[in-house]
Design a protein around this motif. Sequence first.
Motif, PDB file in Angstrom:
ATOM      1  N   LEU A 188      -5.546   5.988   0.408  1.00  0.00           N
ATOM      2  CA  LEU A 188      -6.264   6.492  -0.638  1.00  0.00           C
ATOM      3  C   LEU A 188      -7.316   7.482  -0.855  1.00  0.00           C
ATOM      4  N   SER A 189      -8.457   6.949   0.239  1.00  0.00           N
ATOM      5  CA  SER A 189      -9.614   7.933   0.363  1.00  0.00           C
ATOM      6  C   SER A 189      -9.319   9.324   0.750  1.00  0.00           C
ATOM      7  N   GLU A 190      -8.247   9.367   1.411  1.00  0.00           N
ATOM      8  CA  GLU A 190      -7.596  10.653   1.778  1.00  0.00           C
ATOM      9  C   GLU A 190      -7.055  11.716   0.794  1.00  0.00           C
ATOM     10  N   THR A 191      -6.312  10.640  -0.049  1.00  0.00           N
ATOM     11  CA  THR A 191      -5.697  11.363  -1.422  1.00  0.00           C
ATOM     12  C   THR A 191      -6.730  11.847  -2.089  1.00  0.00           C
ATOM     13  N   LEU A 192      -7.683  10.895  -2.624  1.00  0.00           N
ATOM     14  CA  LEU A 192      -8.751  11.236  -3.615  1.00  0.00           C
ATOM     15  C   LEU A 192      -9.564  12.609  -2.902  1.00  0.00           C
ATOM     16  N   ALA A 193      -9.840  12.678  -1.821  1.00  0.00           N
ATOM     17  CA  ALA A 193     -10.811  13.578  -1.055  1.00  0.00           C
ATOM     18  C   ALA A 193     -10.124  14.977  -1.535  1.00  0.00           C
ATOM     19  N   VAL A 228      -4.588   5.401 -12.524  1.00  0.00           N
ATOM     20  CA  VAL A 228      -3.566   5.042 -11.486  1.00  0.00           C
ATOM     21  C   VAL A 228      -4.126   3.522 -11.298  1.00  0.00           C
ATOM     22  N   ASN A 229      -3.229   2.581 -11.160  1.00  0.00           N
ATOM     23  CA  ASN A 229      -3.178   1.397 -10.707  1.00  0.00           C
ATOM     24  C   ASN A 229      -3.276   1.224  -9.138  1.00  0.00           C
ATOM     25  N   ALA A 230      -4.282   0.368  -8.839  1.00  0.00           N
ATOM     26  CA  ALA A 230      -4.294   0.088  -7.287  1.00  0.00           C
ATOM     27  C   ALA A 230      -4.781  -1.279  -7.091  1.00  0.00           C
ATOM     28  N   SER A 231      -3.907  -1.772  -5.821  1.00  0.00           N
ATOM     29  CA  SER A 231      -4.336  -3.169  -5.426  1.00  0.00           C
ATOM     30  C   SER A 231      -5.889  -3.161  -4.956  1.00  0.00           C
ATOM     31  N   PRO A 232      -6.468  -4.174  -4.405  1.00  0.00           N
ATOM     32  CA  PRO A 232      -7.385  -4.084  -3.574  1.00  0.00           C
ATOM     33  C   PRO A 232      -7.223  -3.453  -2.161  1.00  0.00           C
ATOM     34  N   ALA A 233      -6.069  -3.932  -1.768  1.00  0.00           N
ATOM     35  CA  ALA A 233      -5.658  -3.501  -0.458  1.00  0.00           C
ATOM     36  C   ALA A 233      -5.443  -1.980  -0.430  1.00  0.00           C
ATOM     37  N   THR A 234      -5.024  -1.304  -1.463  1.00  0.00           N
ATOM     38  CA  THR A 234      -4.842   0.043  -1.459  1.00  0.00           C
ATOM     39  C   THR A 234      -6.069   0.787  -1.661  1.00  0.00           C
ATOM     40  N   ILE A 235      -7.040   0.277  -2.439  1.00  0.00           N
ATOM     41  CA  ILE A 235      -8.422   0.856  -2.735  1.00  0.00           C
ATOM     42  C   ILE A 235      -9.181   0.876  -1.510  1.00  0.00           C
ATOM     43  N   GLU A 274     -11.256  -9.976  -1.714  1.00  0.00           N
ATOM     44  CA  GLU A 274     -11.927 -10.833  -0.750  1.00  0.00           C
ATOM     45  C   GLU A 274     -13.376 -10.273  -0.504  1.00  0.00           C
ATOM     46  N   SER A 275     -13.460  -9.055  -0.778  1.00  0.00           N
ATOM     47  CA  SER A 275     -14.755  -8.621  -0.632  1.00  0.00           C
ATOM     48  C   SER A 275     -15.186  -7.522  -1.706  1.00  0.00           C
ATOM     49  N   TYR A 276     -15.991  -7.942  -2.722  1.00  0.00           N
ATOM     50  CA  TYR A 276     -16.290  -6.876  -3.499  1.00  0.00           C
ATOM     51  C   TYR A 276     -17.179  -5.683  -2.890  1.00  0.00           C
ATOM     52  N   ASN A 277     -17.926  -6.157  -2.058  1.00  0.00           N
ATOM     53  CA  ASN A 277     -19.113  -5.211  -1.255  1.00  0.00           C
ATOM     54  C   ASN A 277     -18.350  -4.049  -0.771  1.00  0.00           C
ATOM     55  N   GLU A 278     -17.151  -4.339  -0.007  1.00  0.00           N
ATOM     56  CA  GLU A 278     -16.262  -3.462   0.569  1.00  0.00           C
ATOM     57  C   GLU A 278     -15.687  -2.474  -0.217  1.00  0.00           C
ATOM     58  N   ILE A 279     -15.249  -2.881  -1.669  1.00  0.00           N
ATOM     59  CA  ILE A 279     -14.614  -1.969  -2.697  1.00  0.00           C
ATOM     60  C   ILE A 279     -15.710  -1.136  -3.232  1.00  0.00           C
ATOM     61  N   ILE A 280     -16.825  -1.500  -3.354  1.00  0.00           N
ATOM     62  CA  ILE A 280     -17.894  -0.812  -4.010  1.00  0.00           C
ATOM     63  C   ILE A 280     -18.306   0.240  -2.931  1.00  0.00           C
ATOM     64  N   ALA A 281     -18.295  -0.090  -1.490  1.00  0.00           N
ATOM     65  CA  ALA A 281     -18.751   0.795  -0.631  1.00  0.00           C
ATOM     66  C   ALA A 281     -17.735   1.850  -0.422  1.00  0.00           C
ATOM     67  N   THR A 282     -16.448   1.526  -0.549  1.00  0.00           N
ATOM     68  CA  THR A 282     -15.280   2.593  -0.360  1.00  0.00           C
ATOM     69  C   THR A 282     -15.419   3.454  -1.586  1.00  0.00           C
ATOM     70  N   LEU A 283     -15.536   3.011  -2.893  1.00  0.00           N
ATOM     71  CA  LEU A 283     -15.326   4.016  -4.172  1.00  0.00           C
ATOM     72  C   LEU A 283     -16.647   4.572  -4.363  1.00  0.00           C
ATOM     73  N   VAL A 315       0.752  -1.071  -0.119  1.00  0.00           N
ATOM     74  CA  VAL A 315       0.039   0.003  -0.051  1.00  0.00           C
ATOM     75  C   VAL A 315       0.953   1.304  -0.095  1.00  0.00           C
ATOM     76  N   GLU A 316       2.074   1.203   0.801  1.00  0.00           N
ATOM     77  CA  GLU A 316       2.795   2.410   0.830  1.00  0.00           C
ATOM     78  C   GLU A 316       3.587   2.554  -0.432  1.00  0.00           C
ATOM     79  N   LEU A 317       3.836   1.567  -1.130  1.00  0.00           N
ATOM     80  CA  LEU A 317       4.513   2.011  -2.393  1.00  0.00           C
ATOM     81  C   LEU A 317       3.612   2.501  -3.413  1.00  0.00           C
ATOM     82  N   GLU A 318       2.318   1.662  -3.443  1.00  0.00           N
ATOM     83  CA  GLU A 318       1.468   2.347  -4.348  1.00  0.00           C
ATOM     84  C   GLU A 318       0.799   3.740  -4.416  1.00  0.00           C
ATOM     85  N   MET A 319       0.918   3.845  -2.853  1.00  0.00           N
ATOM     86  CA  MET A 319       0.378   5.218  -2.728  1.00  0.00           C
ATOM     87  C   MET A 319       1.662   6.513  -3.024  1.00  0.00           C
ATOM     88  N   ALA A 320       2.649   5.803  -2.978  1.00  0.00           N
ATOM     89  CA  ALA A 320       3.760   6.974  -3.290  1.00  0.00           C
ATOM     90  C   ALA A 320       4.002   7.061  -4.692  1.00  0.00           C
TER      91      ALA A 320
END
Length: 418
Positions: free
Chosen positions: A309-314, A297-304, A332-341, A272-277
Amino acid sequence: MPRSVPLAERLRQSSEQPPKWHLDVVHHCLKLTWGHIPGWRPASGRGSGTGSMGGPTDEADISGSLKRILEVIRRHLGMEVAYISEFIGSRAVFRAVDAPGLEAMIKVGDSVSLDDVYCRHILAGRLPEFIPDTSSEPVAMALPITRNLPIGKHLSVPLKLRNGNVYGMFCCLGPQPDHTLHARDLQTMKAFAELAALDIEQALTVQRTFDAKRDRVRKAIDEHEISIVYQPIWHVATGRPIGLECLSRFSALPLRPPNEWIAEAAETGLGVELEMAAIKLAMSSLPSFPPEAYLAVNASPATILSPELSETLATLPVERIVVELTEHEMVESYNEIIATLQPFRTRGLRLAVDDAGTGYSSLQHILYLRPDLIKLDMNLTRSIDLDPSRRALASALVKFARETNARIIAKAWRQTPS
């Protein structure tokens, strides 16, 4: 009669099948054991030790592989407690423990000062490795731990690594003397200690490899050895670029493809730290591009799912940003990704799914996440004009995109002049 006698009597009964002690007996153990030794420290959780086993071979992992060795030798010698310790500074940290029914007394991750136990005295020759009766050893009787536990018998040998260093001790003990113990029992214990040392040596090798990987990734992040190249995305009908994909490149050594750096970062807990950098570096150039162009930009599920990531997108104009779900990790959870984005997609953020048409997982992503952009893999688009099967699959995905209001991006597509 000393308070320790009832405990010792119960300990003698636990040679093969430890009794199920009542709660008052467990409390009695706690009062009489490590908690009353000066300098004793309890474990503070998995991987929290201060030693060398802090990554893939932390104390919980290494104890799992060594506990079987301890159980065999403990049963063979008729002891109540067997453990492997690691010397870290002035302390002995318990890395593996077998003490059925006595888990309240001693557990993996606990530590004790080397001044309070037998280890240093054994290494210096002031105490023998083989002590069937501690009352015959004045040095042992002078240590408070001998009375507080109590310790009546004690066998302990150093765990030596191939480089000659002493890792720690391989130890068995019990509350009562046992004059049936023989010198050959010490030789048996030394044989088991050699097996344990081999296992520890392998674990340390894995740990060193892990540390080297993590250090490489950490250096790449901290010393800004990441750069971004911007690959244009063209509109086929107009022949004009409509967006740019942000691709990470690494100047750090060893020189290797970006996917290897990203995989190593994920493996060592720095994904996550590398992807966010990389994402923050890519976004810093957003004002330099035409306002109608977006950046992907590319992001793994963990980064999403990360708050970073949310703080940066804001803080960004998300209508100009595409987040592309990468394939480095399982979702692992599509619902979590949907809710986060969802809050960001409501504001205009777009989601892309890569490598469509090459595997089951990408099709799952498309079905569950309803992306705005579907990227056809280059293995599907390459020579598509010559392969009816590729054209049929691509046509199906184009139809799907049309019916779900998504757009298609064809990777590695080339138009050959006629």
